[in-house]
Design a protein around this motif. Structure first.
Motif, PDB file in Angstrom:
ATOM      1  N   MET A 259     -32.154 -16.925  44.837  1.00 53.43           N
ATOM      2  CA  MET A 259     -32.026 -17.832  43.622  1.00 53.43           C
ATOM      3  C   MET A 259     -32.473 -17.348  42.343  1.00 53.43           C
ATOM      4  SD  MET A 259     -34.009 -20.577  45.820  1.00 53.43           S
ATOM      5  CE  MET A 259     -35.472 -19.929  46.409  1.00 53.43           C
ATOM      6  N   LEU A 260     -33.290 -16.227  42.403  1.00 51.61           N
ATOM      7  CA  LEU A 260     -33.482 -15.542  40.865  1.00 51.61           C
ATOM      8  C   LEU A 260     -32.287 -14.990  40.160  1.00 51.61           C
ATOM      9  CD1 LEU A 260     -36.871 -13.651  41.673  1.00 51.61           C
ATOM     10  CD2 LEU A 260     -36.611 -15.735  40.327  1.00 51.61           C
ATOM     11  N   LEU A 261     -31.433 -14.657  41.217  1.00 54.74           N
ATOM     12  CA  LEU A 261     -30.050 -13.955  40.660  1.00 54.74           C
ATOM     13  C   LEU A 261     -29.130 -15.094  40.020  1.00 54.74           C
ATOM     14  CD1 LEU A 261     -29.365 -11.148  43.592  1.00 54.74           C
ATOM     15  CD2 LEU A 261     -29.902 -10.675  41.232  1.00 54.74           C
ATOM     16  N   ILE A 262     -29.176 -16.271  40.974  1.00 52.80           N
ATOM     17  CA  ILE A 262     -28.475 -17.420  40.388  1.00 52.80           C
ATOM     18  C   ILE A 262     -28.981 -17.745  38.939  1.00 52.80           C
ATOM     19  CG2 ILE A 262     -27.813 -19.784  40.694  1.00 52.80           C
ATOM     20  CD1 ILE A 262     -27.917 -19.018  43.856  1.00 52.80           C
ATOM     21  N   ALA A 263     -30.398 -17.948  38.951  1.00 48.26           N
ATOM     22  CA  ALA A 263     -31.002 -18.192  37.547  1.00 48.26           C
ATOM     23  C   ALA A 263     -30.666 -17.190  36.663  1.00 48.26           C
ATOM     24  CB  ALA A 263     -32.493 -18.588  38.022  1.00 48.26           C
ATOM     25  N   ALA A 264     -30.610 -15.989  36.731  1.00 49.67           N
ATOM     26  CA  ALA A 264     -30.153 -14.976  35.733  1.00 49.67           C
ATOM     27  C   ALA A 264     -28.793 -15.046  35.274  1.00 49.67           C
ATOM     28  CB  ALA A 264     -30.454 -13.544  36.511  1.00 49.67           C
ATOM     29  N   GLY A 265     -28.077 -15.567  36.138  1.00 51.44           N
ATOM     30  CA  GLY A 265     -26.444 -15.797  35.900  1.00 51.44           C
ATOM     31  C   GLY A 265     -26.316 -16.847  34.940  1.00 51.44           C
ATOM     32  N   LEU A 266     -27.316 -17.782  34.810  1.00 51.36           N
ATOM     33  CA  LEU A 266     -27.143 -19.171  34.204  1.00 51.36           C
ATOM     34  C   LEU A 266     -27.877 -19.179  32.823  1.00 51.36           C
ATOM     35  CD1 LEU A 266     -27.915 -21.776  37.028  1.00 51.36           C
ATOM     36  CD2 LEU A 266     -25.638 -21.310  36.126  1.00 51.36           C
ATOM     37  N   THR A 267     -28.559 -18.069  32.716  1.00 48.69           N
ATOM     38  CA  THR A 267     -29.412 -17.729  31.437  1.00 48.69           C
ATOM     39  C   THR A 267     -28.681 -16.738  30.344  1.00 48.69           C
ATOM     40  OG1 THR A 267     -30.881 -16.085  32.507  1.00 48.69           O
ATOM     41  CG2 THR A 267     -31.471 -18.431  32.360  1.00 48.69           C
TER      42      THR A 267
ATOM     43  N   SER B 267     -29.982 -14.277  28.672  1.00 50.28           N
ATOM     44  CA  SER B 267     -30.595 -13.221  28.632  1.00 50.28           C
ATOM     45  C   SER B 267     -31.221 -12.920  30.025  1.00 50.28           C
ATOM     46  CB  SER B 267     -31.442 -12.751  27.613  1.00 50.28           C
ATOM     47  OG  SER B 267     -32.066 -11.774  27.902  1.00 50.28           O
ATOM     48  N   ALA B 268     -30.973 -12.085  30.864  1.00 50.44           N
ATOM     49  CA  ALA B 268     -31.578 -11.632  32.072  1.00 50.44           C
ATOM     50  C   ALA B 268     -32.925 -10.666  32.270  1.00 50.44           C
ATOM     51  CB  ALA B 268     -30.637 -11.233  33.220  1.00 50.44           C
ATOM     52  N   GLY B 269     -33.437 -10.246  30.763  1.00 48.32           N
ATOM     53  CA  GLY B 269     -34.293  -9.325  30.795  1.00 48.32           C
ATOM     54  C   GLY B 269     -35.538  -9.435  31.652  1.00 48.32           C
ATOM     55  N   TRP B 270     -35.647 -10.955  31.797  1.00 47.41           N
ATOM     56  CA  TRP B 270     -36.833 -11.211  32.802  1.00 47.41           C
ATOM     57  C   TRP B 270     -36.601 -10.838  34.311  1.00 47.41           C
ATOM     58  CZ3 TRP B 270     -35.408 -14.517  36.630  1.00 47.41           C
ATOM     59  CH2 TRP B 270     -34.252 -15.193  36.292  1.00 47.41           C
ATOM     60  N   LEU B 271     -35.525 -10.662  34.905  1.00 45.62           N
ATOM     61  CA  LEU B 271     -35.323 -10.571  36.187  1.00 45.62           C
ATOM     62  C   LEU B 271     -36.186  -9.497  36.900  1.00 45.62           C
ATOM     63  CD1 LEU B 271     -33.594 -11.507  38.451  1.00 45.62           C
ATOM     64  CD2 LEU B 271     -31.739 -10.112  38.008  1.00 45.62           C
ATOM     65  N   PRO B 272     -35.937  -8.055  36.339  1.00 44.56           N
ATOM     66  CA  PRO B 272     -36.678  -6.987  37.083  1.00 44.56           C
ATOM     67  C   PRO B 272     -38.083  -7.524  37.372  1.00 44.56           C
ATOM     68  CG  PRO B 272     -35.257  -6.220  35.299  1.00 44.56           C
ATOM     69  CD  PRO B 272     -35.422  -7.615  34.992  1.00 44.56           C
ATOM     70  N   ARG B 273     -38.929  -7.848  36.451  1.00 47.85           N
ATOM     71  CA  ARG B 273     -40.581  -8.065  36.580  1.00 47.85           C
ATOM     72  C   ARG B 273     -40.288  -9.482  37.603  1.00 47.85           C
ATOM     73  NH1 ARG B 273     -43.054  -7.362  30.849  1.00 47.85           N
ATOM     74  NH2 ARG B 273     -41.322  -8.735  30.086  1.00 47.85           N
TER      75      ARG B 273
END
Length: 481
Positions: free
Chosen positions: A343-351, A353-359
């Motif tokens: 779900m986080l990966l899907i959200a990162a693909g819709l934003t 910038s995905a700089g928040w994804l690793p944390r």
């Protein structure tokens, strides 16, 4: 240095008796040393530092609350990793993932760093440390003399002092020395990170060579089609229109629902690997390439959520039929976390910038580890099996006989021979372990000893073995379970 030395001393005195409140005490002293080093280096407290530090403390509370070994080990490892991440900082994948085991690379350099610091300060350190050491020595002599006198004069006072003072035996000296060195090096390692963290975010990871559009997109499209077919089959069966599908399999609906969880778990993990590899080598030269990559990878992540839901449903039916075990609970937690990651990966693909994804991914994993430890897995497994017995009159005692002392309050509700058989192993383990000092005990362990002292399962080991025979569980009883 004083905080590090105190951490080593507490580690050598307390941890040899086991985990419990003592681990939290040692961690707090080490954290004080790291805080002093960070303040001396002029570092500022940041929001993410508080988040990681708070989670680390929550994880260290698990051994103080529960007795089970695997959750305590998992929580301790995660707590050390999060403490390292809190001191290092990091927001990119390289910064976050390399900071988690960062303490391991600081243990040896930190000892040299401390030695050079002491050598450089020379007389100043001697003027501060020597009076403290003298005061500690005088206090130890006074406490030993007057403590011995008070203990010999009053039995109650002797009992109190005996529970507070760790036992020192000559045969334990090598282990205590090793623990002292470990505690000292760990505290110095954290202080070294706090004083001058390595900026892992600066580690550059080259992107993979972009592949051709067909070379990359064709395999992903085929995989999406297969996942889509699986999703359609699941929808047909779940909505009740799949009798013909079930007839071809030769299974009943309940048998079909309980089959294949482990394969679906492997599929979920492999899909995560495929997404990471595909993202690294995806074509990105044009906006069309980037849009196609987001579309195919997003579809794959979305369809994987169907696989996660199907796996969770199958395990639910399996638990309902056979009862819950610690292994089943663990893989359920892992599968739930994998669903959150997708779900986080899907959200990162819709934003944008995905700089928040690793944390965010590491935070979700840390929260999952903390939640798993703080719910008390053994206690939950015992509670579910006992509730199922009270509801249906059925219980598989193999699911509960190997549990830790955390399970005693729930298993205490079983009647007669069921209770005697279920509590046999944990009662024998507690009898063999003997009395546990307060600093090495847990809340659940103290409660279990209290229950078993009031209502022991049997006076003799053979009585526990015969109780298991009478309820239909044939086994060879051993002290270790």
């Amino acid at each position: 240095m004083l905080a590090a030395a105190l951490t080593g001393l507490l580690t050598s005195l307390l941890l040899i008796d086991g985990l419990g409140v003592n681990l939290l005490l040692c961690a707090v002293v080490a954290a004080v040393g790291a805080g002093i080093a960070a303040r001396a280096a002029g570092r500022r407290l940041r929001a993410w530092t508080l988040v990681w530090s708070g989670l680390a403390l929550a994880l260290l509370a698990v051994p103080a609350l529960y007795e089970a070994g695997w959750p305590a080990l998992l929580s301790t490892v995660w707590a050390v990793g999060l403490a390292s991440l809190a001191l290092h900082g990091g927001r990119r994948w390289s910064g976050v993932l390399l900071a988690l085991p960062g303490l391991l690379w600081q243990l040896v350099p930190a000892l040299g760093w401390a030695r050079e610091g002491l050598r450089g300060r020379g007389g100043n350190v001697r003027g501060r440390v020597v009076p403290v050491l003298k005061g500690v020595g005088v206090a130890a002599v006074l406490l030993a003399v007057f403590g011995a006198l008070f203990a010999s004069a009053d039995a109650a006072m002797a009992d109190v002092l005996g529970s507070l003072v760790p036992s020192l035996e000559g045969g334990e000296l090598p282990a205590r020395v090793a623990l002292f060195v470990l505690g000292l090096a760990t505290a110095l390692g954290f202080a070294h990170i706090a004083a001058g963290p390595r900026r892992w975010d600066r580690t550059r990871v080259r992107p993979g060579r972009a592949r051709g559009r067909m070379e990359w997109a064709l395999p992903l499209t085929a995989l999406n089609l297969m996942f889509g077919a699986f999703a359609v089959v699941q929808g047909v069966v779940v909505l009740g229109g799949g009798e013909s599908v079930l007839e071809r399999t030769g299974m009943s609906r309940s048998e079909y629902a309980r089959q294949g969880f482990w394969q679906l778990l492997v599929i979920t993990v492999l899909t995560l690997v495929v997404v990471a590899v595909a993202k690294r080598w995806a074509p990105r030269g044009t906006e069309t390439d980037r849009r196609l990559a987001r579309l195919l990878l997003g579809a794959l992540c979305l369809l994987t959520l169907v696989v996660v839901a199907s796996a969770l449903g199958r395990m639910w039916f399996y638990v309902d039929a056979s009862g819950l075990t610690t292994l089943r609970l663990w893989v359920l937690a892992v599968e739930l976390w994998l669903g959150v990651v997708f779900m986080l990966l899907i959200a990162a693909g819709l934003t944008p910038s995905a700089g928040w994804l690793p944390r965010a991914v590491v935070l979700s994993a840390a929260l999952a580890a903390a939640g798993y430890g703080l719910i008390g897995p053994d206690a939950l497994v015992a509670e579910q099996n006992v509730a199922r017995f009270e509801r249906t009159g059925q219980i598989d005692l193999r699911n509960v006989r190997g549990l830790s002392a955390d399970a005693v309050p729930a298993l205490d509700r079983l009647p007669g021979d069921y209770r005697t058989c279920a509590l046999g192993v944990v009662a024998a383990d507690l009898e063999n372990a003997g009395p546990t000092p307060w600093y090495a005990d847990s809340l659940a362990g103290a409660r279990a000893r209290e229950i078993l002292a009031e209502r022991p399962p049997a006076d003799r080991l053979t009585g526990r073995e015969y109780a298991c025979d009478r309820v239909g569980l044939r086994h060879e009883f051993t002290l270790g379970g």
